[in-house]
Design an enzyme around this catalytic site. Structure first.
Site, short mmCIF file in Angstrom:
data_model
loop_
_atom_site.label_atom_id
_atom_site.label_comp_id
_atom_site.label_asym_id
_atom_site.label_seq_id
_atom_site.Cartn_x
_atom_site.Cartn_y
_atom_site.Cartn_z
N GLU A 1 0.82 -1.21 0.00
CA GLU A 1 0.00 0.00 0.00
C GLU A 1 0.85 1.26 0.00
O GLU A 1 0.57 2.19 -0.75
CB GLU A 1 -0.94 0.04 1.22
CG GLU A 1 -1.77 1.31 1.20
CD GLU A 1 -2.66 1.53 2.42
OE1 GLU A 1 -2.62 0.72 3.35
OE2 GLU A 1 -3.39 2.54 2.40
N ASP B 1 -0.35 -5.18 3.12
CA ASP B 1 -0.85 -4.01 3.85
C ASP B 1 -0.16 -4.02 5.21
O ASP B 1 -0.46 -4.84 6.07
CB ASP B 1 -2.38 -4.07 4.00
CG ASP B 1 -2.94 -2.73 4.45
OD1 ASP B 1 -2.18 -1.92 5.01
OD2 ASP B 1 -4.15 -2.50 4.23
N ILE C 1 -0.10 -1.94 7.84
CA ILE C 1 -1.07 -1.76 8.92
C ILE C 1 -2.44 -1.58 8.27
O ILE C 1 -2.65 -0.59 7.55
CB ILE C 1 -0.79 -0.52 9.80
CG1 ILE C 1 0.63 -0.54 10.38
CG2 ILE C 1 -1.83 -0.43 10.93
CD1 ILE C 1 0.96 0.69 11.26
N ASP C 2 -3.33 -2.53 8.48
CA ASP C 2 -4.70 -2.31 8.04
C ASP C 2 -5.48 -1.85 9.26
O ASP C 2 -5.63 -2.60 10.23
CB ASP C 2 -5.33 -3.58 7.45
CG ASP C 2 -6.69 -3.27 6.85
OD1 ASP C 2 -6.77 -2.39 5.98
OD2 ASP C 2 -7.68 -3.88 7.29
N THR D 1 -5.00 1.87 10.12
CA THR D 1 -4.08 2.92 10.60
C THR D 1 -4.78 3.93 11.49
O THR D 1 -4.22 4.40 12.49
CB THR D 1 -3.42 3.63 9.39
OG1 THR D 1 -2.62 2.67 8.70
CG2 THR D 1 -2.54 4.78 9.82
N ASP E 1 -6.11 -4.68 0.97
CA ASP E 1 -7.04 -4.83 2.10
C ASP E 1 -7.65 -6.23 2.13
O ASP E 1 -8.08 -6.70 3.18
CB ASP E 1 -8.21 -3.83 1.98
CG ASP E 1 -7.77 -2.39 1.91
OD1 ASP E 1 -7.02 -1.96 2.80
OD2 ASP E 1 -8.18 -1.68 0.95
P1 2AM Z 1 -5.92 1.27 5.99
O1 2AM Z 1 -6.07 1.42 7.45
O2 2AM Z 1 -4.85 0.31 5.58
O3 2AM Z 1 -5.81 2.56 5.25
C1 2AM Z 1 -11.63 0.77 7.01
O4 2AM Z 1 -12.92 1.03 6.57
C2 2AM Z 1 -10.79 0.23 5.87
O5 2AM Z 1 -10.67 1.19 4.82
C3 2AM Z 1 -9.41 -0.12 6.32
O6 2AM Z 1 -9.15 -1.39 5.81
C4 2AM Z 1 -8.54 0.97 5.72
O7 2AM Z 1 -7.24 0.53 5.42
C5 2AM Z 1 -9.29 1.31 4.47
N1 2AM Z 1 -9.05 2.68 3.99
C6 2AM Z 1 -8.66 3.74 4.72
N2 2AM Z 1 -8.54 4.85 3.96
C7 2AM Z 1 -8.86 4.48 2.72
C8 2AM Z 1 -8.93 5.18 1.45
N3 2AM Z 1 -8.65 6.46 1.35
N4 2AM Z 1 -9.32 4.47 0.36
C9 2AM Z 1 -9.60 3.16 0.47
N5 2AM Z 1 -9.56 2.46 1.62
C10 2AM Z 1 -9.19 3.11 2.73
CA CA Z 2 -5.84 -1.26 4.31
CA CA Z 3 -2.63 0.24 5.46
CA CA Z 4 -4.11 3.61 4.29
#
Ligand code: 2AM
Ligand code: CA
Ligand code: CA
Ligand code: CA
Length: 283
Positions: free
Chosen positions: A73, A100, A102-103, A105, A228
């Site tokens: 990512e 990914d 940190i899923d 964040t 994701d």
């Molecule tokens: P992340 O924490 O790796 O960014 C939460 O609803 C999910 O949406 C998480 O898996 C998060 O992953 C993801 N997510 C966060 N911001 C995003 C973005 N701008 N576009 C797509 N997915 C996103």
């Molecule tokens: Ca993610």
């Molecule tokens: Ca992430």
């Molecule tokens: Ca992210």
């Protein structure tokens, strides 16, 4: 004549090692984030820990498989077009690790203990290994194509509910792309009265692992990316569940609008989401 069968143990071992090492490091850095980066805006965060963990995972994988491709990512510009291009380019290679670091964040930054490391390996576009590690609970979910899914050596199985009305369902709220929010809201409005209840934990990968573990009956979310979902999709399938897009088409790495379930509720779940979009967006 499938090369991965022979060596899948070592692929899996590398995935497990990378996910658990990165996860431990991420957890050790909890509460220390100094610089909060914003990608598309204040809802779209990145920290030095996301970047450091991705680097660590890259190094660990490339030590063993220097000619494999890595799609992570934090190595891709934000936005759906850049993600689609990066995926397309990655899939020119036979072996692609989809990472990914940190899923969840946002959860990590706020100290809400629901985030994970997600690592998948795809061979010619098909996920063959999926590992998700949750450092907060020290839970490691491991799936190999055709061999089931295990959490710390115990085989996982999806839940038994046969109807939406008995189901605990999770979703997430798309940020950054305003066009997907109405679709998500329509789904919520339509599903809340039909299901037992809805949760939103903030990590798509961990929601998928929870569907696999039978802790959730199902999960849907709009506007996600390959990193994701790749590991979680195999983890759900190998636990006896189903994964599709919101129109019911089978999961592949290009799916952004996902539905995952214990299989028994899948068609009722997909139908309800279709009805929701018909009424919510057009009616
Ligand atoms: P992340 O924490 O790796 O960014 C939460 O609803 C999910 O949406 C998480 O898996 C998060 O992953 C993801 N997510 C966060 N911001 C995003 C973005 N701008 N576009 C797509 N997915 C996103
Ligand atoms: Ca993610
Ligand atoms: Ca992430
Ligand atoms: Ca992210």
């Amino acid at each position: 004549k499938v090369p991965y069968v022979v060596t899948s143990k070592s692929y899996t071992a590398v995935a497990i090692n990378a996910a658990s090492k990165a996860g431990e490091w991420i957890k050790s850095k909890l509460g220390t984030v100094k610089q909060l980066g914003m990608k598309s805006g204040a809802q779209d965060l990145v920290t030095e820990v996301d970047k450091g963990a991705e680097q660590m995972i890259r190094k660990l994988i490339l030590t063993h498989f220097p000619d494999h491709h890595i799609l992570g990512e934090e190595g891709v510009e934000p936005g759906p077009q850049a993600s689609a291009d990066a995926l397309k380019e990655a899939l020119d290679e036979d072996y692609v690790w989809i990472v990914d670091p940190i899923d969840g964040t946002t959860n990590y930054v706020h100290g809400f203990p629901f985030y994970c490391v997600s690592i998948a390996l795809a061979y010619q576009g098909e996920v063959i290994v999926g590992v998700i590690y949750d450092p907060s609970r020290d839970e490691l979910f491991v799936a190999e194509k055709g061999k089931g899914c295990y959490v710390h050596g115990n085989r996982m199985e999806v839940s038994a509910e046969g109807r939406l009305s008995e189901s605990l369902i999770a979703t997430g709220f798309p940020v950054g792309i305003s066009s997907t929010l109405p679709m998500n809201m329509a789904g919520l409005q339509h599903l809340v009265p039909k299901v037992r209840n809805i949760r939103s934990g903030g990590s798509a990968a961990l929601h998928m692992a929870y569907v696999a573990a039978g802790r959730l009956s199902g999960f849907w979310e709009i506007g996600l990316n390959a990193w994701d979902l790749a590991a979680g999709a195999l983890i759900v399938q190998e636990s006896g569940g189903s994964v599709s897009d919101t129109l019911g088409r089978p999961y592949d790495l290009s799916v952004r609008n996902v539905v995952a379930s214990n299989r028994k509720i899948h068609s009722e779940f997909v139908e309800a989401l279709k009805e929701a979009n018909a009424t919510g967006l057009n009616g």
